[in-house]
Design an enzyme around this catalytic site. Sequence first.
Site, short mmCIF file in Angstrom:
data_model
loop_
_atom_site.label_atom_id
_atom_site.label_comp_id
_atom_site.label_asym_id
_atom_site.label_seq_id
_atom_site.Cartn_x
_atom_site.Cartn_y
_atom_site.Cartn_z
N TYR A 196 0.85 -1.18 0.00
CA TYR A 196 0.00 0.00 0.00
C TYR A 196 0.89 1.23 0.00
O TYR A 196 1.83 1.32 0.78
CB TYR A 196 -0.89 0.01 1.25
N ASP A 231 9.12 2.73 -0.06
CA ASP A 231 8.07 3.35 0.73
C ASP A 231 8.28 2.90 2.17
O ASP A 231 7.89 1.79 2.55
CB ASP A 231 6.69 2.95 0.21
N LYS A 284 4.40 8.58 9.22
CA LYS A 284 4.11 7.96 10.52
C LYS A 284 5.09 8.38 11.62
O LYS A 284 4.92 9.46 12.17
CB LYS A 284 3.98 6.45 10.34
#
Length: 437
Positions: free
Chosen positions: A149, A244, A277
């Site tokens: 994702y 990512d 995050k």
Amino acid sequence: MMTAMPHVSRNDTLFERAKKLIPGGVNSPVRAFKAVGGTPRFVQRAHGAYFWDADGKRYIDYIGSWGPMILGHGHQGVIEAVQKAMMDGFSFGAPTEREVELAEEIVKLVPSIEMVRLVSSGTEAAMSALRLARGATGRSKIIKFEGCYHGHTDALLVKAGSGLATFGNPTSAGVPPEAVQHTLVLEYNNIAQLEECFALHGKDLACLMMEPICGNMNFVRSTVPFMTRCRELCTQYGALLIFDEVMTGFRVALGGAQSLYAKLIPGFKPDMTALGKVIGGGMPLAAFGGSKAVMEMLAPIGAVYQAGTLSGNPVATACGLATLREVQKPGFYEALGERTRSLVTGLTAAASKAGTSFCGDSQGGMFGFFLLDRLPQNYAAVMTTDSPAFNRFFHAMLDSGVYYAPALYEAGFVSAAHTPADIDETVDAAARFFAGR
Ligand SMILES: *Cc1c(COP(=O)(O)O)cnc(C)c1O
């Protein structure tokens, strides 16, 4: 005789209210408990390793806002940094010293990043890295892997692995086929498919984007041979390797997952990295970075446009900086890694004692477990999990005051605030479930 008033849960009441006004009652789909059923817990407050729901029930939190809360909730040093920053203003839309400081920290800690730009979400970071890769190479095609994702950008919102050399099918309605016509979706950890795809499309590929340790299909590592081939083929064909690390950055190790692969593959580094995050410590902050040569192709120097009203927000950068200072303290990741491993080991032992299929893995403060006999290597294998069994496990744990992700394809997170007693309480609750008590 008096009859007791039926207990009305405030979580239920709030969910009913929310559903009238907010689609599905939530502002991000997985929060709705759709996969596992039941009522989402509305969080009232959180501290350390715990949060309390609207009914005042305490949970040991293994989500930590889906990763950012690596220090636990309400860390004193972070709160003070945020409070101090707030007093000086919330947002200026002009540069600040803290943005420079945060960029300096990121560049110092992630050697593949020479320059960085701050954004407000992981979606933006991955989307911007993708645009920059296309701008830098003058190519359109991209590779992504099934189960990874990268936020909800159109071109990356493709899951269905229709396999090699076929163009992706969009996962979401509202994504026109044209938006994903350049997205090639391959199976994670499948070297043969990767080689075949590069042989066919290599010279048209702008980038390969991947989660090096994939936390969006629970917890699946890239094998070292697979990662080696990803790097070699990107170099050979002039495509950019984009990591990512929105989830894994500062979560699995101080230098992210790339620091772990660099130890296993001589000279290894990705060309670009997306972060998010943990670097925001719970505030909306993310980043993407890479070599100076590539990053200077961004506006205002270069021709690739990218911008943000709230980018580099002064309160968010204060929160991120304070968080990054804590994780650099000696022994931080060793202690966190040990605590996380003890959870996975404890759960595995409890399941094994009861004869339940179970396996797990962890790195730093990130973990995954599966109701399977062995660790899956790709999305299709993850999906062989018995989902009703997972849902029973999830609800039993929830009833015991343990909050895991409400879906079997999500990773879990341990923070520095989780104590051995929290781990023991969790393992005991799991043992009771496995033993059918
Ligand atoms: C969470 C996540 C994103 C998206 O980040 P948002 O801040 O939710 O937009 C992108 N990539 C990975 C690997 C993620 O885990």
